[in-house]
Design a protein around this motif. Structure first.
Motif, PDB file in Angstrom:
ATOM      1  N   GLY A 119       0.789  -1.228   0.000  1.00 44.26           N
ATOM      2  CA  GLY A 119       0.000   0.000   0.000  1.00 44.26           C
ATOM      3  C   GLY A 119       0.822   1.280   0.000  1.00 44.26           C
ATOM      4  N   ARG A 120       2.122   1.166  -0.020  1.00 43.04           N
ATOM      5  CA  ARG A 120       3.005   2.332  -0.098  1.00 43.04           C
ATOM      6  C   ARG A 120       3.702   2.327  -1.440  1.00 43.04           C
ATOM      7  NH1 ARG A 120       5.409   0.577   5.364  1.00 43.04           N
ATOM      8  NH2 ARG A 120       4.114   1.681   6.859  1.00 43.04           N
ATOM      9  N   ILE A 121       4.071   3.512  -1.901  1.00 42.04           N
ATOM     10  CA  ILE A 121       4.844   3.633  -3.135  1.00 42.04           C
ATOM     11  C   ILE A 121       6.210   4.186  -2.764  1.00 42.04           C
ATOM     12  CG2 ILE A 121       4.988   4.719  -5.402  1.00 42.04           C
ATOM     13  CD1 ILE A 121       1.908   4.931  -5.303  1.00 42.04           C
ATOM     14  N   PHE A 122       7.246   3.486  -3.195  1.00 41.00           N
ATOM     15  CA  PHE A 122       8.632   3.885  -2.934  1.00 41.00           C
ATOM     16  C   PHE A 122       9.283   4.240  -4.261  1.00 41.00           C
ATOM     17  CE2 PHE A 122       7.429   0.907   0.342  1.00 41.00           C
ATOM     18  CZ  PHE A 122       7.997   1.412   1.490  1.00 41.00           C
ATOM     19  N   TYR A 123      10.014   5.346  -4.283  1.00 39.03           N
ATOM     20  CA  TYR A 123      10.833   5.608  -5.461  1.00 39.03           C
ATOM     21  C   TYR A 123      12.092   6.363  -5.060  1.00 39.03           C
ATOM     22  CZ  TYR A 123       8.179  10.040  -5.716  1.00 39.03           C
ATOM     23  OH  TYR A 123       7.575  11.230  -5.442  1.00 39.03           O
ATOM     24  N   PRO A 124      13.186   6.014  -5.728  1.00 39.55           N
ATOM     25  CA  PRO A 124      14.474   6.624  -5.384  1.00 39.55           C
ATOM     26  C   PRO A 124      14.708   7.918  -6.165  1.00 39.55           C
ATOM     27  CG  PRO A 124      14.817   4.914  -6.990  1.00 39.55           C
ATOM     28  CD  PRO A 124      13.345   4.915  -6.667  1.00 39.55           C
ATOM     29  N   ILE A 125      15.485   8.793  -5.567  1.00 45.21           N
ATOM     30  CA  ILE A 125      16.018   9.959  -6.250  1.00 45.21           C
ATOM     31  C   ILE A 125      17.493   9.633  -6.487  1.00 45.21           C
ATOM     32  CG2 ILE A 125      16.428  12.443  -6.137  1.00 45.21           C
ATOM     33  CD1 ILE A 125      13.442  11.689  -6.064  1.00 45.21           C
ATOM     34  N   LEU A 126      17.929   9.689  -7.731  1.00 45.31           N
ATOM     35  CA  LEU A 126      19.273   9.246  -8.110  1.00 45.31           C
ATOM     36  C   LEU A 126      20.102  10.391  -8.692  1.00 45.31           C
ATOM     37  CD1 LEU A 126      18.098   6.070 -10.026  1.00 45.31           C
ATOM     38  CD2 LEU A 126      18.963   6.146  -7.698  1.00 45.31           C
ATOM     39  N   LYS A 127      21.394  10.353  -8.405  1.00 43.33           N
ATOM     40  CA  LYS A 127      22.330  11.282  -9.043  1.00 43.33           C
ATOM     41  C   LYS A 127      23.110  10.487 -10.081  1.00 43.33           C
ATOM     42  CE  LYS A 127      24.986  13.717  -6.381  1.00 43.33           C
ATOM     43  NZ  LYS A 127      26.103  14.249  -5.595  1.00 43.33           N
ATOM     44  N   ILE A 128      23.070  10.957 -11.316  1.00 39.05           N
ATOM     45  CA  ILE A 128      23.781  10.291 -12.402  1.00 39.05           C
ATOM     46  C   ILE A 128      24.936  11.192 -12.825  1.00 39.05           C
ATOM     47  CG2 ILE A 128      23.613   9.360 -14.733  1.00 39.05           C
ATOM     48  CD1 ILE A 128      20.608   8.924 -14.115  1.00 39.05           C
TER      49      ILE A 128
END
Length: 69
Positions: free
Chosen positions: A16-25
């Protein structure tokens, strides 16, 4: 050439949760060589109407952090 950008990773729905990463490229290119690096910067958690952002450089204990989320 040196290029650095911040991107939002692909979201993942878990319990029931949404996880998403913030990435440095990071991209570095010089005459005959090239280098890429991908580093996680933060983790965003969406739970209903609430959103949380955890900056990964502020996490002191990764195991405790994983238990928390």
């Amino acid at each position: 050439m040196i290029d650095e950008e911040i991107k939002v990773g692909k979201p993942k729905k878990i319990d029931g949760r949404i996880f998403y990463p913030i990435l440095k490229i990071f991209h570095w290119k010089h005459q005959q060589s090239e280098f890429y690096s991908v580093s996680p910067v933060a983790l965003v958690v969406v739970e209903g109407d609430l959103k949380y952002m955890f900056h990964l450089d502020e996490v002191e204990n990764p195991e405790e952090f994983m238990n928390m989320i």
